[in-house]
Design a protein around this motif. Structure first.
Motif, mmCIF file in Angstrom:
data_model
loop_
_atom_site.group_PDB
_atom_site.id
_atom_site.type_symbol
_atom_site.label_atom_id
_atom_site.label_comp_id
_atom_site.label_asym_id
_atom_site.label_seq_id
_atom_site.Cartn_x
_atom_site.Cartn_y
_atom_site.Cartn_z
ATOM 1 N N PHE A 25 -43.435 46.596 1.216
ATOM 2 C CA PHE A 25 -42.876 45.454 1.295
ATOM 3 C C PHE A 25 -43.722 44.329 1.706
ATOM 4 O O PHE A 25 -44.391 44.220 2.700
ATOM 5 C CB PHE A 25 -41.349 45.191 1.486
ATOM 6 N N THR A 26 -43.600 42.893 1.101
ATOM 7 C CA THR A 26 -44.112 41.800 1.661
ATOM 8 C C THR A 26 -43.200 40.694 1.508
ATOM 9 O O THR A 26 -42.658 40.669 0.480
ATOM 10 C CB THR A 26 -45.313 41.342 1.433
ATOM 11 N N THR A 27 -42.768 39.917 2.564
ATOM 12 C CA THR A 27 -41.681 38.849 2.549
ATOM 13 C C THR A 27 -42.218 37.597 3.246
ATOM 14 O O THR A 27 -43.057 37.878 4.255
ATOM 15 C CB THR A 27 -40.420 39.268 3.206
ATOM 16 N N GLN A 40 -31.109 37.137 17.499
ATOM 17 C CA GLN A 40 -31.043 36.959 16.346
ATOM 18 C C GLN A 40 -31.801 37.233 15.262
ATOM 19 O O GLN A 40 -33.237 36.961 15.734
ATOM 20 C CB GLN A 40 -30.424 35.433 15.935
ATOM 21 N N ASN A 41 -31.854 37.746 14.457
ATOM 22 C CA ASN A 41 -32.848 38.288 13.310
ATOM 23 C C ASN A 41 -33.557 37.009 12.672
ATOM 24 O O ASN A 41 -32.672 36.018 12.396
ATOM 25 C CB ASN A 41 -32.075 39.007 12.297
ATOM 26 N N ILE A 42 -34.705 37.222 12.550
ATOM 27 C CA ILE A 42 -35.407 36.103 11.971
ATOM 28 C C ILE A 42 -35.662 36.476 10.263
ATOM 29 O O ILE A 42 -35.957 37.567 9.917
ATOM 30 C CB ILE A 42 -36.937 35.987 12.444
ATOM 31 N N LEU A 43 -35.067 35.555 9.480
ATOM 32 C CA LEU A 43 -34.885 35.961 8.034
ATOM 33 C C LEU A 43 -36.104 35.519 7.201
ATOM 34 O O LEU A 43 -36.480 34.500 7.430
ATOM 35 C CB LEU A 43 -33.583 35.162 7.877
ATOM 36 N N PHE A 44 -36.273 36.573 6.370
ATOM 37 C CA PHE A 44 -37.662 36.237 5.695
ATOM 38 C C PHE A 44 -36.891 36.203 4.242
ATOM 39 O O PHE A 44 -36.617 37.194 3.749
ATOM 40 C CB PHE A 44 -38.789 37.333 5.565
ATOM 41 N N ASP A 45 -36.958 34.977 3.667
ATOM 42 C CA ASP A 45 -35.945 34.782 2.248
ATOM 43 C C ASP A 45 -36.600 34.817 1.201
ATOM 44 O O ASP A 45 -36.001 35.046 0.101
ATOM 45 C CB ASP A 45 -35.489 33.417 2.572
ATOM 46 N N THR A 46 -37.991 35.200 0.790
ATOM 47 C CA THR A 46 -38.613 35.350 -0.214
ATOM 48 C C THR A 46 -39.385 36.683 -0.332
ATOM 49 O O THR A 46 -40.093 36.826 0.524
ATOM 50 C CB THR A 46 -39.581 34.208 -0.463
ATOM 51 N N THR A 73 -46.516 44.592 10.074
ATOM 52 C CA THR A 73 -46.875 43.447 10.571
ATOM 53 C C THR A 73 -46.034 42.107 10.462
ATOM 54 O O THR A 73 -45.361 42.102 9.360
ATOM 55 C CB THR A 73 -48.252 43.220 10.087
ATOM 56 N N ALA A 74 -45.805 41.352 11.363
ATOM 57 C CA ALA A 74 -45.098 40.197 11.404
ATOM 58 C C ALA A 74 -45.911 38.976 11.756
ATOM 59 O O ALA A 74 -46.628 39.287 13.083
ATOM 60 C CB ALA A 74 -43.920 40.297 12.319
ATOM 61 N N THR A 75 -45.778 37.882 11.210
ATOM 62 C CA THR A 75 -46.168 36.709 11.850
ATOM 63 C C THR A 75 -45.227 35.531 11.751
ATOM 64 O O THR A 75 -44.569 35.315 10.779
ATOM 65 C CB THR A 75 -47.542 36.124 10.747
ATOM 66 N N VAL A 76 -44.998 34.717 12.767
ATOM 67 C CA VAL A 76 -44.057 33.889 12.837
ATOM 68 C C VAL A 76 -44.721 32.605 13.320
ATOM 69 O O VAL A 76 -45.332 32.567 14.575
ATOM 70 C CB VAL A 76 -42.993 34.234 13.968
ATOM 71 N N PHE A 141 -45.646 30.080 6.080
ATOM 72 C CA PHE A 141 -46.229 30.300 7.262
ATOM 73 C C PHE A 141 -45.699 31.608 8.071
ATOM 74 O O PHE A 141 -46.702 32.018 9.098
ATOM 75 C CB PHE A 141 -46.225 28.987 8.269
ATOM 76 N N SER A 142 -44.699 32.206 7.934
ATOM 77 C CA SER A 142 -44.239 33.277 8.561
ATOM 78 C C SER A 142 -43.879 34.455 7.673
ATOM 79 O O SER A 142 -43.612 34.185 6.480
ATOM 80 C CB SER A 142 -42.828 32.723 9.297
ATOM 81 N N SER A 143 -44.493 35.380 7.842
ATOM 82 C CA SER A 143 -44.102 36.668 7.017
ATOM 83 C C SER A 143 -43.845 38.060 7.732
ATOM 84 O O SER A 143 -44.037 38.170 8.943
ATOM 85 C CB SER A 143 -45.539 36.886 6.332
ATOM 86 N N PHE A 144 -43.557 38.842 6.937
ATOM 87 C CA PHE A 144 -42.898 40.457 7.678
ATOM 88 C C PHE A 144 -43.463 41.249 6.320
ATOM 89 O O PHE A 144 -43.077 41.168 5.119
ATOM 90 C CB PHE A 144 -41.623 40.391 7.944
#
Length: 152
Positions: A25-27, A40-46, A73-76, A141-144
């Motif tokens: 997966f990539t979001t 709180q969870n960081i939400l990746f909406d797309t 991997t995560a970038t915020v 700019f942020s992804s998971f």
């Protein structure tokens, strides 16, 4: 002179292996997330890719459909906030595995990559830790992301 007899020396029948399911997966965040609280969870909406159906964007949560070794991997990207740094974590079943840091007062990205042994039903997500009231930038700019690299 070489003479070929043409014998097949393989006496074992080949075993048909069932194909292993692909899990990847990539979001990304397209929307900003304001006032993110501690834990709180960081939400990746797309969702860009969700092979295997393990990522659930409404909660920002990956639930593993298969046992194996995974890379996550995560970038915020953190919006500038006076004297508030961002500390986020890649979290596995409630335990923080790696921390991401973004500095205060500037646009700054934190990134981490981890390799984990995962069982079916295990959960992995990115959450805010240590400081409340965080502002996380969207605009992709942020992804998971995660991928199953070896079935066990």
């Amino acid at each position: 002179m070489v003479i070929s007899i043409g014998w097949n020396i393989s006496t074992k029948p080949k075993r048909q292996e069932s194909p292993q399911p692909v899990v990847a997966f990539t979001t990304v965040k397209t929307n900003n997330q304001d006032n993110v609280g501690v834990n709180q969870n960081i939400l990746f909406d797309t969702i860009v890719l969700n092979e295997g159906g393990g990522f659930h964007s409404q909660h920002g949560l990956f639930i593993a459909p298969a046992r194996g070794i995974y890379i996550f991997t995560a970038t915020v990207l953190h919006m500038p906030q006076a004297s508030i740094s961002l500390h986020a974590a890649i979290t596995h079943n409630g335990q923080d595995v790696a921390l991401l840091h973004s500095s205060a007062n500037v646009f700054d990205q934190g990134t981490q990559t981890v390799i984990l042994k995962i069982e079916p039903g295990d959960e992995v997500w990115v959450r805010n830790v240590h400081y409340g009231g965080e502002f996380i930038t969207g605009a992709k700019f942020s992804s998971f992301s995660g991928i199953l690299i070896n079935h066990l």
